[in-house]
Motif scaffolding. Structure first.
Motif, short mmCIF file in Angstrom:
data_model
loop_
_atom_site.label_atom_id
_atom_site.label_comp_id
_atom_site.label_asym_id
_atom_site.label_seq_id
_atom_site.Cartn_x
_atom_site.Cartn_y
_atom_site.Cartn_z
N PRO A 43 6.86 10.06 -5.64
CA PRO A 43 6.86 9.49 -4.28
C PRO A 43 8.03 10.00 -3.43
O PRO A 43 7.89 10.16 -2.21
CB PRO A 43 6.98 7.98 -4.51
N LEU A 78 4.46 1.90 4.29
CA LEU A 78 3.72 1.26 3.20
C LEU A 78 2.59 2.16 2.70
O LEU A 78 2.19 2.07 1.53
CB LEU A 78 3.16 -0.09 3.66
N VAL A 81 2.93 4.17 -0.55
CA VAL A 81 2.57 3.57 -1.85
C VAL A 81 1.18 4.02 -2.26
O VAL A 81 0.95 4.48 -3.38
CB VAL A 81 2.64 2.03 -1.79
N LEU A 85 0.25 6.70 -5.39
CA LEU A 85 -0.65 6.33 -6.48
C LEU A 85 -1.83 7.31 -6.55
O LEU A 85 -2.27 7.69 -7.64
CB LEU A 85 -1.14 4.90 -6.30
N ALA A 147 4.82 2.66 -7.56
CA ALA A 147 4.67 1.84 -6.35
C ALA A 147 6.03 1.43 -5.79
O ALA A 147 6.25 1.49 -4.56
CB ALA A 147 3.82 0.61 -6.65
N ALA A 148 6.95 1.00 -6.65
CA ALA A 148 8.27 0.56 -6.19
C ALA A 148 9.06 1.72 -5.60
O ALA A 148 9.73 1.58 -4.57
CB ALA A 148 9.04 -0.07 -7.35
N SER A 149 8.99 2.88 -6.25
CA SER A 149 9.68 4.06 -5.73
C SER A 149 9.12 4.45 -4.36
O SER A 149 9.87 4.74 -3.42
CB SER A 149 9.53 5.23 -6.71
N ALA A 150 7.78 4.42 -4.23
CA ALA A 150 7.14 4.78 -2.96
C ALA A 150 7.49 3.79 -1.86
O ALA A 150 7.73 4.17 -0.71
CB ALA A 150 5.63 4.85 -3.15
N LEU A 151 7.52 2.50 -2.20
CA LEU A 151 7.85 1.48 -1.20
C LEU A 151 9.28 1.65 -0.72
O LEU A 151 9.57 1.53 0.49
CB LEU A 151 7.65 0.09 -1.79
N THR A 152 10.19 1.93 -1.63
CA THR A 152 11.60 2.13 -1.26
C THR A 152 11.76 3.35 -0.35
O THR A 152 12.42 3.28 0.69
CB THR A 152 12.46 2.30 -2.52
N ALA A 180 -1.16 -3.72 -1.65
CA ALA A 180 -0.49 -2.66 -2.40
C ALA A 180 -0.27 -3.08 -3.85
O ALA A 180 -0.48 -2.30 -4.78
CB ALA A 180 0.85 -2.32 -1.74
N ALA A 184 -1.96 -1.49 -7.24
CA ALA A 184 -1.19 -1.07 -8.42
C ALA A 184 -1.80 -1.66 -9.69
O ALA A 184 -1.89 -0.97 -10.73
CB ALA A 184 0.27 -1.49 -8.27
#
Length: 288
Positions: A43, A78, A81, A85, A147-152, A180, A184
């Protein structure tokens, strides 16, 4: 197999301890941490690439290929994310699952620890279920890491706020965040068939490397076959065919047909290859 391998029935507390021990062992390995690191980096690379492409006054959310929400990243972080994925699901995520699942039994056999696990009050069925539960936990953790990496990264590089679905309707940021998370979970569930396939392959050999290579090779082969038009009659039965159906969760209303087909297909693969793994493992002569 000696009689020492048929001990007293273990308590549920002991079973939880075995599962906890497997989780700690798996997530402490450098190989596991490296796989999670690679997944977290995807991401970041996608986000930076999109930022560079649109940072020079280029078209915001301009066209290109890929899933329908790729063009929305610059409008709302967002969407990174969903894009991350979609980018990791065809290869990176299943490859990581294939490595962990392929090594589950074969790695223990290769290290000479499998026989000692069976001497403990586990039993082959309980040990196999624990291994599968560990692989499925890794599926969930790996998906959430992406998902967490992409959101950050999306929050750092792009604006956040209400978002527009693929259908053109607008939903709040909170609802988008909920979708989201649901996406996931669907992606993690989409890997249950791969996990069962890898576990089955792992029971066929005593070499962890061979099991991992075979599982990853099968993943690549199936996805190549899924792209050949002449095999269209068989493609709906390939475990990867409906993987990207999670995008339908970003429609309003949600399209459930392909999502249900995907989850049903994964359950079928898990049942078939899980049963095959059990049949093989419970009758296998353990010498190491």
């Amino acid at each position: 197999m000696s009689r020492a391998e048929v001990p007293v029935k273990p308590s549920p507390l002991w079973t939880f301890g075995l599962f906890r021990s497997e989780l700690i062992t798996t997530f402490r390995r450098w190989r596991t941490l490296a796989l999670l690191g690679v997944l977290a980096a995807v991401p970041i690379l996608v986000g930076i690439a999109v930022k560079i492409e649109t940072g020079d006054g280029g078209p915001r959310g301009g066209g290109g290929g890929g899933p329908a929400f790729v063009s929305q990243i610059t409008n709302n972080g967002l969407f990174l994310v969903f894009t991350a994925l979609a980018a990791t699901l065809p290869f990176f995520l299943p490859m990581a699952i294939g490595v962990i699942a392929g090594d589950a039994i074969a790695g223990e056999s290769n290290a000479g620890t499998l026989r000692y696990l069976l001497v403990a009050p586990a039993g082959r069925t309980r040990l196999l279920l624990t291994k599968y539960a560990t692989v499925m936990t890794f599926c969930l953790v790996a998906t959430l890491v992406v998902a967490a990496s992409a959101l950050t990264v999306g929050a750092l590089l792009f604006p956040l706020g209400d978002l527009t679905t693929i259908s053109g309707t607008e939903i709040s940021f909170g609802e988008g965040l909920g979708r989201a998370f649901l996406i996931a979970l669907v992606v993690a569930a989409s890997l249950t068939g791969v996990a069962a396939l890898g576990l089955f392959v792992s029971t066929l050999t005593g070499s962890g490397i061979a099991a991992m290579a075979t599982t990853v090779g099968l993943l690549i082969t199936v996805q190549i076959l899924d792209q050949i038009p002449q095999l269209h009659a068989l493609q709906p039965y390939f475990f990867s065919h409906y993987w990207l159906s999670f995008a339908d969760l970003m429609r309003e209303p949600v399209y459930w047909d392909d999502l249900v087909k995907n989850l049903g297909l994964q359950a079928l693969y898990a049942a078939v290859f899980g049963s095959a793994a059990w049949a093989r493992f419970t009758t296998k002569d353990i010498t190491a």
